[in-house]
Design a protein around this motif. Structure first.
Motif, mmCIF file in Angstrom:
data_model
loop_
_atom_site.group_PDB
_atom_site.id
_atom_site.type_symbol
_atom_site.label_atom_id
_atom_site.label_comp_id
_atom_site.label_asym_id
_atom_site.label_seq_id
_atom_site.Cartn_x
_atom_site.Cartn_y
_atom_site.Cartn_z
ATOM 1 N N UNK A 1 0.870 -1.182 0.000
ATOM 2 C CA UNK A 1 0.000 0.000 0.000
ATOM 3 C C UNK A 1 0.899 1.220 0.000
ATOM 4 N N UNK A 2 0.509 2.263 -0.729
ATOM 5 C CA UNK A 2 1.386 3.414 -0.847
ATOM 6 C C UNK A 2 0.714 4.755 -0.677
ATOM 7 N N UNK A 3 1.538 5.719 -0.326
ATOM 8 C CA UNK A 3 1.153 7.127 -0.245
ATOM 9 C C UNK A 3 1.931 7.818 -1.351
ATOM 10 N N UNK A 4 1.217 8.538 -2.210
ATOM 11 C CA UNK A 4 1.838 9.151 -3.383
ATOM 12 C C UNK A 4 1.336 10.581 -3.586
ATOM 13 N N UNK A 5 2.017 11.289 -4.470
ATOM 14 C CA UNK A 5 1.633 12.638 -4.880
ATOM 15 C C UNK A 5 1.336 12.604 -6.370
ATOM 16 N N UNK A 6 0.144 13.079 -6.750
ATOM 17 C CA UNK A 6 -0.303 13.001 -8.148
ATOM 18 C C UNK A 6 -0.346 14.366 -8.804
ATOM 19 N N UNK A 7 0.138 14.462 -10.042
ATOM 20 C CA UNK A 7 -0.021 15.709 -10.798
ATOM 21 C C UNK A 7 -1.462 15.842 -11.300
ATOM 22 N N UNK B 1 -0.705 16.620 -5.663
ATOM 23 C CA UNK B 1 -1.517 16.497 -4.458
ATOM 24 C C UNK B 1 -1.508 15.044 -3.983
ATOM 25 N N UNK B 2 -1.855 14.847 -2.725
ATOM 26 C CA UNK B 2 -1.737 13.531 -2.095
ATOM 27 C C UNK B 2 -2.856 12.579 -2.473
ATOM 28 N N UNK B 3 -2.490 11.306 -2.575
ATOM 29 C CA UNK B 3 -3.429 10.206 -2.794
ATOM 30 C C UNK B 3 -2.820 8.964 -2.141
ATOM 31 N N UNK B 4 -3.611 7.905 -2.018
ATOM 32 C CA UNK B 4 -3.095 6.652 -1.473
ATOM 33 C C UNK B 4 -3.877 5.494 -2.072
ATOM 34 N N UNK B 5 -3.282 4.311 -2.011
ATOM 35 C CA UNK B 5 -3.973 3.139 -2.525
ATOM 36 C C UNK B 5 -3.073 1.925 -2.576
ATOM 37 N N UNK C 1 5.161 21.053 -4.453
ATOM 38 C CA UNK C 1 5.794 21.566 -5.675
ATOM 39 C C UNK C 1 7.191 20.977 -5.881
ATOM 40 N N UNK C 2 7.279 19.668 -6.151
ATOM 41 C CA UNK C 2 8.606 19.102 -6.425
ATOM 42 C C UNK C 2 9.158 19.618 -7.761
ATOM 43 N N UNK C 3 10.471 19.681 -7.831
ATOM 44 C CA UNK C 3 11.141 20.185 -9.031
ATOM 45 C C UNK C 3 11.829 19.044 -9.768
ATOM 46 N N UNK C 4 11.497 18.930 -11.048
ATOM 47 C CA UNK C 4 12.118 17.919 -11.911
ATOM 48 C C UNK C 4 13.544 18.351 -12.222
ATOM 49 N N UNK C 5 14.482 17.402 -12.085
ATOM 50 C CA UNK C 5 15.872 17.735 -12.393
ATOM 51 C C UNK C 5 16.418 16.976 -13.585
ATOM 52 N N UNK C 6 15.664 16.004 -14.100
ATOM 53 C CA UNK C 6 16.162 15.313 -15.272
ATOM 54 C C UNK C 6 15.471 14.003 -15.544
ATOM 55 N N UNK C 7 15.754 13.478 -16.714
ATOM 56 C CA UNK C 7 15.242 12.196 -17.171
ATOM 57 C C UNK C 7 16.343 11.163 -16.947
ATOM 58 N N UNK C 8 16.013 10.093 -16.227
ATOM 59 C CA UNK C 8 16.990 9.060 -15.900
ATOM 60 C C UNK C 8 16.606 7.751 -16.568
ATOM 61 N N UNK D 1 4.474 10.663 -7.717
ATOM 62 C CA UNK D 1 5.723 10.721 -6.960
ATOM 63 C C UNK D 1 5.444 9.953 -5.676
ATOM 64 N N UNK D 2 6.163 8.882 -5.436
ATOM 65 C CA UNK D 2 5.931 8.101 -4.222
ATOM 66 C C UNK D 2 6.461 8.834 -2.998
ATOM 67 N N UNK D 3 5.646 8.836 -1.943
ATOM 68 C CA UNK D 3 6.098 9.309 -0.633
ATOM 69 C C UNK D 3 6.698 8.114 0.097
#
Length: 173
Positions: free
Chosen positions: A3-9, A156-160, A70-77, A42-44
């Protein structure tokens, strides 16, 4: 159960990330690409917990619901996933957007770790905020670089429950 806590765009950003995922992974034996059953996030933290513990984890997200991060993208990995990985047992090729590990994201991560459930994946000092765009069995392609987002993305936060390859087919917002 996982089960996870995540942040959704938001929906518009999510659509552009799904397009980017497919621009990179289509035609390269995709094991997971973003879409309806694999929304960008984005996984918490992800937990291995009893089914009856998920209500408590979801309840811990309530104070954060509706709050914008407001996380900041720093690159494609791009990286190789070795066989035996928890999320991709057969192994493959990961591609995703890396985020700066800000004090705000780290504090949120630490807050949920304090719930005491066994965590899955990279946690604590190894916590690495990111948006998984996909995993393929063959080396993935390169997108037009204009498709790769930069800068801040509002989430914003979500879980599931955690689904196959670290997806979230049933997120509750």
């Amino acid at each position: 159960m996982a089960y996870g806590v995540v942040l959704r765009p938001d929906a518009d950003v999510s659509r552009s990330l799904v397009e980017l995922s497919h621009a990179i992974g289509d035609g390269h034996e995709p094991l997971m690409l973003l879409g309806e059953k694999a929304p960008p996030h984005v996984s918490v933290v992800h937990f291995d917990c009893a089914d009856d513990a998920t209500a408590g984890i979801a309840a811990a997200t309530v104070p954060h619901r509706g709050r914008s991060f407001a996380p900041k993208i720093i690159g494609l990995l791009y990286t190789v996933v070795p066989a035996g990985d928890y999320y991709v047992p057969a192994g493959g090729y990961y591609f995703g957007l890396e985020m700066i590990r800000t004090p705000e994201l780290d504090e949120l991560h630490q807050e949920f770790l304090q719930l005491g459930h066994p965590p899955l994946g990279l946690v604590g000092e190894d916590y690495r905020p990111h948006i998984t765009l996909g995993v393929t069995a063959e080396p993935p392609g390169q997108p037009p670089f204009a498709m790769v987002p930069t800068g801040i993305v509002r989430v914003t936060m979500a879980s599931g429950p955690v689904g196959p390859v670290g997806t979230f087919p049933e997120l509750a917002s």
